[in-house]
Design a protein around this motif. Structure first.
Motif, mmCIF file in Angstrom:
data_model
loop_
_atom_site.group_PDB
_atom_site.id
_atom_site.type_symbol
_atom_site.label_atom_id
_atom_site.label_comp_id
_atom_site.label_asym_id
_atom_site.label_seq_id
_atom_site.Cartn_x
_atom_site.Cartn_y
_atom_site.Cartn_z
ATOM 1 N N LYS A 152 0.829 -1.204 0.000
ATOM 2 C CA LYS A 152 0.000 0.000 0.000
ATOM 3 C C LYS A 152 0.867 1.259 0.000
ATOM 4 O O LYS A 152 0.564 2.251 -0.667
ATOM 5 C CB LYS A 152 -0.924 0.002 1.220
ATOM 6 N N GLY A 153 1.960 1.210 0.746
ATOM 7 C CA GLY A 153 2.849 2.367 0.797
ATOM 8 C C GLY A 153 3.468 2.659 -0.556
ATOM 9 O O GLY A 153 3.599 3.821 -0.961
ATOM 10 N N GLU A 154 3.844 1.598 -1.276
ATOM 11 C CA GLU A 154 4.439 1.788 -2.603
ATOM 12 C C GLU A 154 3.425 2.347 -3.589
ATOM 13 O O GLU A 154 3.755 3.186 -4.442
ATOM 14 C CB GLU A 154 5.008 0.463 -3.104
ATOM 15 N N ILE A 155 2.174 1.898 -3.486
ATOM 16 C CA ILE A 155 1.117 2.424 -4.365
ATOM 17 C C ILE A 155 0.863 3.894 -4.062
ATOM 18 O O ILE A 155 0.721 4.724 -4.972
ATOM 19 C CB ILE A 155 -0.170 1.588 -4.203
ATOM 20 N N LEU A 156 0.832 4.238 -2.774
ATOM 21 C CA LEU A 156 0.615 5.626 -2.391
ATOM 22 C C LEU A 156 1.780 6.502 -2.863
ATOM 23 O O LEU A 156 1.580 7.635 -3.320
ATOM 24 C CB LEU A 156 0.446 5.720 -0.877
ATOM 25 N N ASN A 157 2.987 5.980 -2.789
ATOM 26 C CA ASN A 157 4.148 6.727 -3.289
ATOM 27 C C ASN A 157 4.012 7.025 -4.778
ATOM 28 O O ASN A 157 4.362 8.121 -5.241
ATOM 29 C CB ASN A 157 5.439 5.944 -3.038
#
Length: 680
Positions: A152-157
């Motif tokens: 999720k963090g990578e998608i948000l980035n």
């Protein structure tokens, strides 16, 4: 039927599993676009502050960013407004899909699109549209696959990096730098709300194009988020009063010449770290622009400021304006241009003379006309001072004494010392002569600053670095510590220029032949700096002197980093601190190799007529005058004595014929002087 019920349940579960497996296989087979989008190359300062960024290939600003660099409340507002179940769904929010379908069936039109942040990332990665149902299905499939391979963090980035914010602005960092002139780490509620709203309609809501729509969209976000407790009612009311921007801010372009050099040196790198300090660099560039503003046409300037204890360059200005449109050729990095250094190499000549035992700061040296073959240098003002101390000769930047010293040292020794100090010097014709002491050699501002950094470090080479690539090699010595201190002490005795800060710098100015270059290089106990002023095309700047133009700017430049100069170190223990009368006899007066052939200072000299004079003949004869020497004098014409035992320093010789005459005068001690004249 009861007998078949368990079988039906098993069959249903089996078919569901087959369908689920087929669906999972279909999602796993999805060909994803690249999840590593091209991003702007960044140049950052010693504190990781952005100095300069470059657009990506299609001219867009798109900077690397992650959630750790972004205001936490903005992230919470974004998720609450755009995709409140972002952390629980698997790429597609079924509740949002059902809600959107119900709204479409009820109203007959699309009210909401049900796009999750992951689906928006899918669209941005593929640069696809938003409306067509086929496009939506593709976005759903890509979103589901993204959730399988990314956190999720990578998608948000990715969203923070790719979201459109109007024009050629993509990503949250590019947006905050362009609209607010700052990084996204700290945002007001109004700023965060505008950034949440912009990607939904980036062109229609651009604050620089449509101020009213931007404010309206911002307020809608704030009002809707009151219910989430992320925004208070009072914040929503006061945020409405915060003015919207009317123009974009330029992206930072500090240290542009050095940034370009770093990028050329490592074209594959996405981030370049420089030793530059951003705040100091900005002040130095302001100083540079102000220094050439309203000055001579096409005048440029270059400046370097470094910490000579570490060798780190902390401010670097290649011109008076990188994008200058006034014919100053601001794109040329004049810190690296080969120019004549004028008198700025003289301190090294004196230091070498101290090292070789040829002279001492308190030694006496004669500043008088001397011809070195066909080379007959003169002082800048055309006058001569006679006998004076060596340290005074350096402070006054006299030409004859330094050439006398270099003749004794040999030009090759000076060139060798320059190389050991790390200064690249180009000699016209390839063969160094005595003229290199007065600027007859090509050097750069960076090289001169490095030379003076070595002087400040006690005569040991100090490599300058600007990219945290510190040179750990052994630093070669080009002067002894005592000689380096003596030179530094002499230069520190120069008074500051008029209207300059009253700080004590060891500094030297220089002006090249034809007033093409004006220089000032100096240092205190920690910092070394250099200033060059001239025209990039090498044309003269009439009236330009290093002492008048460059020296005051040098003091201002050092003053940017420290109000008070840091004291120079004390002399090394081996330094010979004596007055002239206390020196060993050979050091009291400089006597170079010419001393064997030179007349004593008190030997007779023809005061009139001068050598080579053409004079009108007279029936009364020729008046002659002698100075110095000890009477009585004997006067000769063409080797024949014509007057003897003359006690007066003026005489009348019975010469009335036309033609060339060699005049000679001999004093009581047998010392002589002569001149060739013509009588017409």
């Amino acid at each position: 039927m009861r007998r078949f019920a368990p079988f039906l349940v098993v069959l249903t579960l089996y078919c569901s599993a087959l369908g689920r497996d087929a669906f999972d296989n279909w999602i796993s087979a999805t060909v994803l676009p690249s999840v590593l989008p091209e991003t702007s190359v960044e140049v950052r300062d010693r504190n990781n502050q952005l100095l300069r960024a470059y657009t990506v290939e299609d001219g867009r600003w798109r900077l690397v960013v992650n959630t750790e660099q972004v205001d936490r409340r903005y992230l919470e507002m974004l998720i609450a407004y755009e995709d409140k179940r972002f952390f629980s769904h698997s790429g597609v929010d079924p509740f949002a899909v059902l809600r959107a379908a119900k709204q479409a069936l009820t109203t007959g039109e699309i009210v909401s699109g049900a796009s999750t942040l992951t689906m928006q990332v899918a669209r941005l990665l593929e640069q696809s549209g938003t409306g067509a149902w086929r496009g939506k299905l593709r976005q759903m499939r890509v979103a589901l696959r993204l959730e399988q391979v990314l956190s999720k963090g990578e998608i948000l980035n990715l969203y923070l990096m790719l979201a459109p914010f109007g024009g050629n602005i993509e990503g949250i960092r590019a947006a905050t730098l362009s609209y607010f002139g700052k990084e996204p780490r700290r945002l007001t509620a109004a700023e965060a709300a505008l950034l949440v709203a912009l990607p939904q309609a980036p062109e229609a809501r651009r604050p620089d194009n449509n101020k009213s729509e931007a404010k309206k969209a911002r307020q809608i976000v704030l009002d809707r988020l009151i219910a989430t407790s992320l925004v208070s009612s009072e914040e929503a009311r006061t945020a409405h009063l915060e003015p919207a921007l009317t123009a974009r801010k330029p992206f930072p372009k500090l240290a542009p010449h050095l940034s370009d050099r770093a990028r050329r040196g490592a074209p594959e790198a996405l981030v370049h770290r420089l030793t530059i300090e951003a705040g100091l660099q900005k002040r130095a560039e302001v100083l540079a622009r102000a220094s050439v503003q309203n000055k001579a046409e096409r005048l440029s300037i270059a400046m370097v400021l470094a910490d000579h204890q570490t060798g780190e360059v902390i401010a670097h200005v290649g011109s008076g304006g990188y994008s200058d449109t006034q014919g100053r050729q601001g794109f040329i990095d004049m810190t690296r241009a080969l120019r004549s250094p004028g008198s700025t190499l003289k301190p090294l000549v004196y230091g070498l003379a101290f090292d070789q035992g040829l002279a001492h700061p308190a030694s006496l040296i004669n500043d008088r006309p001397v011809a070195f073959g066909n080379y007959a240098p003169q002082n800048f003002d055309g006058a001569f001072r006679g006998e004076l101390r060596v340290d005074d000769a350096l402070r006054q930047s006299l030409n004859l004494p330094v050439v006398l010293l270099l003749e004794e040292l040999g030009p090759a020794r000076l060139m060798s010392a320059l190389g050991k100090a790390g200064l690249e010097a180009k000699v016209p014709g390839g063969k160094p002569g005595l003229a290199i002491a007065l600027g007859g050699v090509g050097t750069t501002l960076e090289g001169l600053v490095q030379l003076y950094a070595g002087l400040a470090q006690g005569g040991k080479k100090r490599s300058l670095n600007w990219g945290f690539d510190t040179d750990h090699k052994t630093q070669e010595r080009f002067l002894s510590p005592a000689a380096a201190w003596q030179v530094s002490h002499i230069l520190a005795g120069l008074p500051p220029p008029e209207r300059a800060a009253q700080m004590r710098l060891a500094y030297k100015t220089g002006t090249s032949y034809g007033h093409r270059d004006a220089w000032a290089i100096g240092f205190d106990g920690r910092y070394v700096a250099g200033v060059w002023i001239g025209r990039p095309d090498g044309t003269p700047v009439p009236g330009a002197f290093g002492g008048d133009l460059a020296a005051p700017i040098l003091f201002e430049l050092v003053g940017l980093v420290s109000d008070q100069a840091i004291p120079l170190p004390p002399p090394p223990p081996e330094t010979l601190l004596l007055e002239t009368s206390e020196l060993p006899q050979p050091l009291r007066r400089f006597k170079g190799r010419r001393a064997v052939f030179q007349a004593a200072p008190d030997a007779p000299k023809l005061a009139f007529p001068p050598n080579g004079a053409r004079l009108a003949k007279s029936e009364e004869g020729l008046i002659v005058k002698v100075r110095d020497g000890r009477p009585p004098f004997t006067w000769l014409a063409n080797g024949a004595p014509i007057l003897r035992m003359v006690h007066s320093r003026e005489a009348q010789l019975p010469l009335t014929e036309e033609g060339y005459v060699q005049l000679s005068v001999i004093d009581r001690d047998g010392r002589s002087a002569r001149a060739n004249v013509r009588l017409d």
